[in-house]
Structure formats: structure tokens, C-alpha cells
Scaffold this motif. Sequence first.
Motif, PDB file in Angstrom:
ATOM      1  N   ASP A  24      11.633  13.919   0.995  1.00  0.00           N
ATOM      2  CA  ASP A  24      11.379  14.053  -0.434  1.00  0.00           C
ATOM      3  C   ASP A  24      10.098  13.287  -0.781  1.00  0.00           C
ATOM      4  N   THR A  25       8.963  13.879  -0.396  1.00  0.00           N
ATOM      5  CA  THR A  25       7.661  13.257  -0.632  1.00  0.00           C
ATOM      6  C   THR A  25       6.614  14.360  -0.756  1.00  0.00           C
ATOM      7  N   SER A  26       5.355  13.956  -0.931  1.00  0.00           N
ATOM      8  CA  SER A  26       4.285  14.953  -1.062  1.00  0.00           C
ATOM      9  C   SER A  26       2.979  14.361  -0.547  1.00  0.00           C
ATOM     10  N   SER A  32      -2.453   9.322  -2.525  1.00  0.00           N
ATOM     11  CA  SER A  32      -2.912   8.516  -3.666  1.00  0.00           C
ATOM     12  C   SER A  32      -2.417   7.068  -3.572  1.00  0.00           C
ATOM     13  N   ARG A  33      -1.244   6.842  -2.958  1.00  0.00           N
ATOM     14  CA  ARG A  33      -0.708   5.470  -2.878  1.00  0.00           C
ATOM     15  C   ARG A  33      -1.239   4.692  -1.690  1.00  0.00           C
ATOM     16  N   THR A  34      -1.664   5.417  -0.618  1.00  0.00           N
ATOM     17  CA  THR A  34      -2.011   4.706   0.623  1.00  0.00           C
ATOM     18  C   THR A  34      -3.361   5.082   1.222  1.00  0.00           C
ATOM     19  N   GLY A 200       7.854  -2.899   0.426  1.00  0.00           N
ATOM     20  CA  GLY A 200       6.421  -2.609   0.342  1.00  0.00           C
ATOM     21  C   GLY A 200       5.711  -3.255  -0.829  1.00  0.00           C
ATOM     22  N   ARG A 201       6.327  -3.167  -1.990  1.00  0.00           N
ATOM     23  CA  ARG A 201       5.664  -3.694  -3.198  1.00  0.00           C
ATOM     24  C   ARG A 201       5.447  -5.209  -3.067  1.00  0.00           C
ATOM     25  N   ASP A 202       6.465  -5.941  -2.551  1.00  0.00           N
ATOM     26  CA  ASP A 202       6.343  -7.399  -2.379  1.00  0.00           C
ATOM     27  C   ASP A 202       5.279  -7.748  -1.339  1.00  0.00           C
ATOM     28  N   GLY A 234     -10.383  -4.671   7.737  1.00  0.00           N
ATOM     29  CA  GLY A 234      -9.050  -5.204   7.467  1.00  0.00           C
ATOM     30  C   GLY A 234      -7.981  -4.384   8.156  1.00  0.00           C
ATOM     31  N   HIS A 235      -6.815  -4.992   8.296  1.00  0.00           N
ATOM     32  CA  HIS A 235      -5.655  -4.249   8.802  1.00  0.00           C
ATOM     33  C   HIS A 235      -5.428  -3.031   7.917  1.00  0.00           C
ATOM     34  N   GLN A 236      -5.281  -1.880   8.553  1.00  0.00           N
ATOM     35  CA  GLN A 236      -5.198  -0.609   7.812  1.00  0.00           C
ATOM     36  C   GLN A 236      -3.757  -0.345   7.383  1.00  0.00           C
ATOM     37  N   ALA A 237      -3.324  -1.052   6.336  1.00  0.00           N
ATOM     38  CA  ALA A 237      -1.975  -0.848   5.812  1.00  0.00           C
ATOM     39  C   ALA A 237      -1.998   0.056   4.595  1.00  0.00           C
ATOM     40  N   ASN A 238      -3.095  -0.063   3.825  1.00  0.00           N
ATOM     41  CA  ASN A 238      -3.160   0.670   2.569  1.00  0.00           C
ATOM     42  C   ASN A 238      -4.598   0.585   2.064  1.00  0.00           C
ATOM     43  N   LEU A 239      -5.199   1.725   1.778  1.00  0.00           N
ATOM     44  CA  LEU A 239      -6.592   1.745   1.330  1.00  0.00           C
ATOM     45  C   LEU A 239      -6.765   0.959   0.032  1.00  0.00           C
ATOM     46  N   GLY A 264      -2.982   6.344   9.777  1.00  0.00           N
ATOM     47  CA  GLY A 264      -1.909   5.606   9.111  1.00  0.00           C
ATOM     48  C   GLY A 264      -1.940   4.136   9.485  1.00  0.00           C
ATOM     49  N   ASN A 265      -0.803   3.483   9.331  1.00  0.00           N
ATOM     50  CA  ASN A 265      -0.685   2.063   9.653  1.00  0.00           C
ATOM     51  C   ASN A 265      -0.191   1.931  11.091  1.00  0.00           C
ATOM     52  N   THR A 266      -1.063   1.453  11.968  1.00  0.00           N
ATOM     53  CA  THR A 266      -0.691   1.316  13.387  1.00  0.00           C
ATOM     54  C   THR A 266      -0.492  -0.149  13.775  1.00  0.00           C
TER      55      THR A 266
HETATM   56  O1  UT7 Z   1       1.485  -3.354   7.825  1.00  0.00           O
HETATM   57  C1  UT7 Z   1       2.133  -4.509   7.386  1.00  0.00           C
HETATM   58  C2  UT7 Z   1       1.786  -4.816   5.999  1.00  0.00           C
HETATM   59  N1  UT7 Z   1       2.276  -3.773   5.137  1.00  0.00           N
HETATM   60  C3  UT7 Z   1       1.703  -3.570   3.967  1.00  0.00           C
HETATM   61  O2  UT7 Z   1       0.745  -4.212   3.657  1.00  0.00           O
HETATM   62  C4  UT7 Z   1       2.352  -2.546   3.041  1.00  0.00           C
HETATM   63  C5  UT7 Z   1       2.086  -2.941   1.612  1.00  0.00           C
HETATM   64  N2  UT7 Z   1       2.709  -2.044   0.677  1.00  0.00           N
HETATM   65  C6  UT7 Z   1       2.242  -0.814   0.376  1.00  0.00           C
HETATM   66  O3  UT7 Z   1       1.278  -0.367   0.942  1.00  0.00           O
HETATM   67  C7  UT7 Z   1       2.905  -0.052  -0.750  1.00  0.00           C
HETATM   68  O4  UT7 Z   1       3.847  -0.903  -1.395  1.00  0.00           O
HETATM   69  C8  UT7 Z   1       3.626   1.233  -0.273  1.00  0.00           C
HETATM   70  C9  UT7 Z   1       2.604   2.276   0.118  1.00  0.00           C
HETATM   71  C10 UT7 Z   1       4.527   0.924   0.935  1.00  0.00           C
HETATM   72  C11 UT7 Z   1       4.477   1.802  -1.411  1.00  0.00           C
HETATM   73  O5  UT7 Z   1       3.655   2.069  -2.532  1.00  0.00           O
HETATM   74  P1  UT7 Z   1       4.032   1.499  -3.971  1.00  0.00           P
HETATM   75  O6  UT7 Z   1       2.993   1.992  -4.884  1.00  0.00           O
HETATM   76  O7  UT7 Z   1       4.185   0.012  -3.844  1.00  0.00           O
HETATM   77  O8  UT7 Z   1       5.400   2.201  -4.271  1.00  0.00           O
HETATM   78  P2  UT7 Z   1       6.822   1.544  -4.561  1.00  0.00           P
HETATM   79  O9  UT7 Z   1       7.436   1.047  -3.289  1.00  0.00           O
HETATM   80  O10 UT7 Z   1       6.726   0.611  -5.715  1.00  0.00           O
HETATM   81  O11 UT7 Z   1       7.633   2.829  -5.019  1.00  0.00           O
HETATM   82  C12 UT7 Z   1       7.294   3.537  -6.225  1.00  0.00           C
HETATM   83  C13 UT7 Z   1       8.177   4.782  -6.335  1.00  0.00           C
HETATM   84  C14 UT7 Z   1       9.656   4.476  -6.134  1.00  0.00           C
HETATM   85  O12 UT7 Z   1      10.388   5.305  -7.001  1.00  0.00           O
HETATM   86  P3  UT7 Z   1      10.962   4.743  -8.392  1.00  0.00           P
HETATM   87  O13 UT7 Z   1      11.849   3.585  -8.011  1.00  0.00           O
HETATM   88  O14 UT7 Z   1       9.755   4.313  -9.177  1.00  0.00           O
HETATM   89  O15 UT7 Z   1      11.670   5.925  -8.953  1.00  0.00           O
HETATM   90  C15 UT7 Z   1       9.922   4.906  -4.716  1.00  0.00           C
HETATM   91  O16 UT7 Z   1      11.246   5.301  -4.487  1.00  0.00           O
HETATM   92  O17 UT7 Z   1       7.810   5.716  -5.304  1.00  0.00           O
HETATM   93  C16 UT7 Z   1       8.985   6.090  -4.570  1.00  0.00           C
HETATM   94  N3  UT7 Z   1       8.604   6.376  -3.198  1.00  0.00           N
HETATM   95  C17 UT7 Z   1       8.155   7.585  -2.824  1.00  0.00           C
HETATM   96  N4  UT7 Z   1       7.957   8.729  -3.498  1.00  0.00           N
HETATM   97  C18 UT7 Z   1       7.466   9.777  -2.807  1.00  0.00           C
HETATM   98  C19 UT7 Z   1       8.605   5.544  -2.129  1.00  0.00           C
HETATM   99  N5  UT7 Z   1       8.165   6.192  -1.045  1.00  0.00           N
HETATM  100  C20 UT7 Z   1       7.881   7.459  -1.450  1.00  0.00           C
HETATM  101  C21 UT7 Z   1       7.384   8.579  -0.782  1.00  0.00           C
HETATM  102  N6  UT7 Z   1       7.188   9.719  -1.492  1.00  0.00           N
HETATM  103  N7  UT7 Z   1       7.065   8.587   0.540  1.00  0.00           N
END
Ligand code: UT7
Length: 316
Positions: A24-26, A32-34, A200-202, A234-239, A264-266
Motif C-alpha cells: 500500500d504505497t506509491s 517525494s519522501r526519500t 523513521g520520524r525519530d 553523506g549516508h544515503q538514507a534520505n535525500l 536506496g538506503n544500503t
Molecule cells: O539508515 C539509517 C538511518 N535511517 C534514517 O535516517 C531514516 C530517517 N527517516 C526517514 O527517512 C523518514 O522518516 C522515512 C522515509 C522513513 C519516513 O518518512 P516520513 O516523512 O518521516 O513519514 P512518517 O514515518 O512520518 O509517516 C507518514 C505517513 C504515515 O501515515 P499517517 O500515520 O500519517 O496516516 C505512514 O503510515 O506515511 C505513511 N507511510 C507510508 N505511506 C505510503 C509510511 N510508509 C509509507 C509508504 N507508502 N511506504
Amino acid sequence: MLVGLGVCLPQRSVTNDELAQRLDTSHEWIHSRTGIERRHFADAGTGTVDLAAAAGTAALKSAGRSSCDLVIVATTTPDRTCPATAPEVASAMGLPSAAGFDLSAVCSGFVYGLSVGASMITSGAFRSVMVIGAERYSAIVDPDDRTTAVIFGDGAGAVLLEQGEGTGPGAVLGTELGSDGTGRDLITVQPGERYLSMRGRDVYTRAVPTMADSARRVAHAVGWGTEDIDAFVGHQANLRILKSVAKRLGLPDERVISNIGEVGNTAAASIPLALAWAADRNRLGPGDRVVLTAFGGGLTWGSAALHWPDIRPVHG
Ligand code: UT7
């Protein structure tokens, strides 16, 4: 001195649209998020050892060498818990008696390995050290969990370090490392669990200021202002994380290296893969002032400052 760079990506490349067929994603959400457009997944018969050995062999080729004295493998995803990955990797590389050990610092593993490897050489303990970041995250990511399945990919990258004089091209000028175990549950595979979970958010909130501070510290330690940094890798976790860190450092986007769209994130493989991607596109040139900064599970973080060498990456 950094004298060789090798990488290995599994052949199978999986697009966001392909994942969206069963999750359930797109593409729109993921991109746009990563910034991620696709990632590589190893097939069932390919282990972390295979990816690591291919990258290490490629790094030897890049340096024009046939052996090294020590192999350090940074990985979160060893094929087995015991024994370590590195001895098997060294054997697969045709190095029958090189020393070898694994290093566990999750996404910061490559920068930790670079710091340890450079120190081993400076101390005189070893003359040449292969530092490999290798990951098969597809083994620990739940394919049905959209919060992690769209983020991570498989791959490996390696650099060869050798003794060398001076601060010219290839010199690793400084490193700095840190950790905070109070954040251990933010990225974790809990005991008895098979799959990784990530808040992820934290992690995002912690990553941006910590990476910026670490990059700034290592730059200052080697006598650079942040404006002197030619390339920030930088570590490629998120653009979005990379752009936010760059903004805090006062760096324009064109000095930020990012290949996250393609891989992606490797985790521990991410920085050497990004270095090879940039070198292949002439985004890195001999003598460029490069800062590498990682952040990840542990929590761990670290940075390295170096002058880019006159090398071509080899793809294994
Ligand atoms: O490599 C080690 C270090 N890791 C990182 O640095 C990762 C850091 N975190 C991130 O890059 C981001 O937090 C993520 C890319 C993992 C997530 O992005 P976000 O903008 O922080 O999203 P979120 O976790 O706050 O989720 C927002 C919404 C949620 O829905 P509700 O609760 O607002 O209804 C999630 O359930 O997006 C939903 N969601 C998704 N929707 C569609 C989470 N994953 C997906 C998905 N597709 N794949």
C-alpha cells in the motif's frame, strides 16, 4: 592513503512501481519522501560475503594491487551470526592469510571502518587495509512492511588504504565518531525477531543536527571551514536529510553527492557506493576536499575528511 575503490550491486533492480503492485504505497510517496526511485535486491543464492568479496576484489583492481594485509567488513547483515564475515571474504578474494574481522556500527559502519583502518596503518600494525561496507538488507526487511521495504537495498563498496606520506590526493586527514545507546530501539532487530523495525520520524529528527555537527567537527579538526568542502558525501538514507544537513553547513546542493535514487538506503555500503557513483560522473576530482558523514542504528554516527585520490572505481 585511499588508493582503490570498488563496488558491487546485485543485478536485480526493483522500481517503486514494482513495490507498489503488492504494497500500500506509491512511487509518488516514496520518491517525494526519500528521493528513492529504485533499489537492488540480491537473489537467493547471493550472500553478503559474495557482495563484499566482489567489491573488495574490484577495489584491489582499482588500486592495481593483488593483496592486502587486513580485511575489515562493516555489515549489519552477515550471512551467519558466527563466525565473522571477513575471513570468508578474504579467502574468496584469494588472500589466504590476511587478518579479518567484522565491524558492527549499522549505517555508520563504513566510516567507523575507515577510521579504524586508517588508525591501523598510522600505528604501523598493517601496511594495507581493505575496508568493505556490505549489506543484504533484503534478508532482514519484512517485504510486507511498507515503512521499511521501500527504503532499503543491497550492495557493497570497498576502499583500499595504504601507508603514505603527506596530505596530497588520497590522504585521510581526520575522522570523528560518536554514539548514543539510549537510541538503540529506533533502528533494531529485537531478540527473537527476524525483521528490522525503524522509528523513521525519530531517526530523521536526530540525524539532521547530529550529521551537521559531526561534519562541521571533522572539517574544523583538519583546518577547513565548511565552505571549503568540495563534496559532501553523506549516508544515503534520505535525500531530504542530506539537503537539510547541507543547508545547515551552508553548502549549495551541487556539492551534495546523492545516488539514493538508484540504490536506496544500503546502510554500511552506502557511502562507498555514493563515492563510486560520483567519481564515475567526474563529480570528484584529485585533491577535492571531501567530507563523509554517516548516521544510523545504535545510534551511531561519524565523519571523515579526505583529499580525493586520482583513481577510477571498478565495478565488480
Ligand atoms: O539508515 C539509517 C538511518 N535511517 C534514517 O535516517 C531514516 C530517517 N527517516 C526517514 O527517512 C523518514 O522518516 C522515512 C522515509 C522513513 C519516513 O518518512 P516520513 O516523512 O518521516 O513519514 P512518517 O514515518 O512520518 O509517516 C507518514 C505517513 C504515515 O501515515 P499517517 O500515520 O500519517 O496516516 C505512514 O503510515 O506515511 C505513511 N507511510 C507510508 N505511506 C505510503 C509510511 N510508509 C509509507 C509508504 N507508502 N511506504
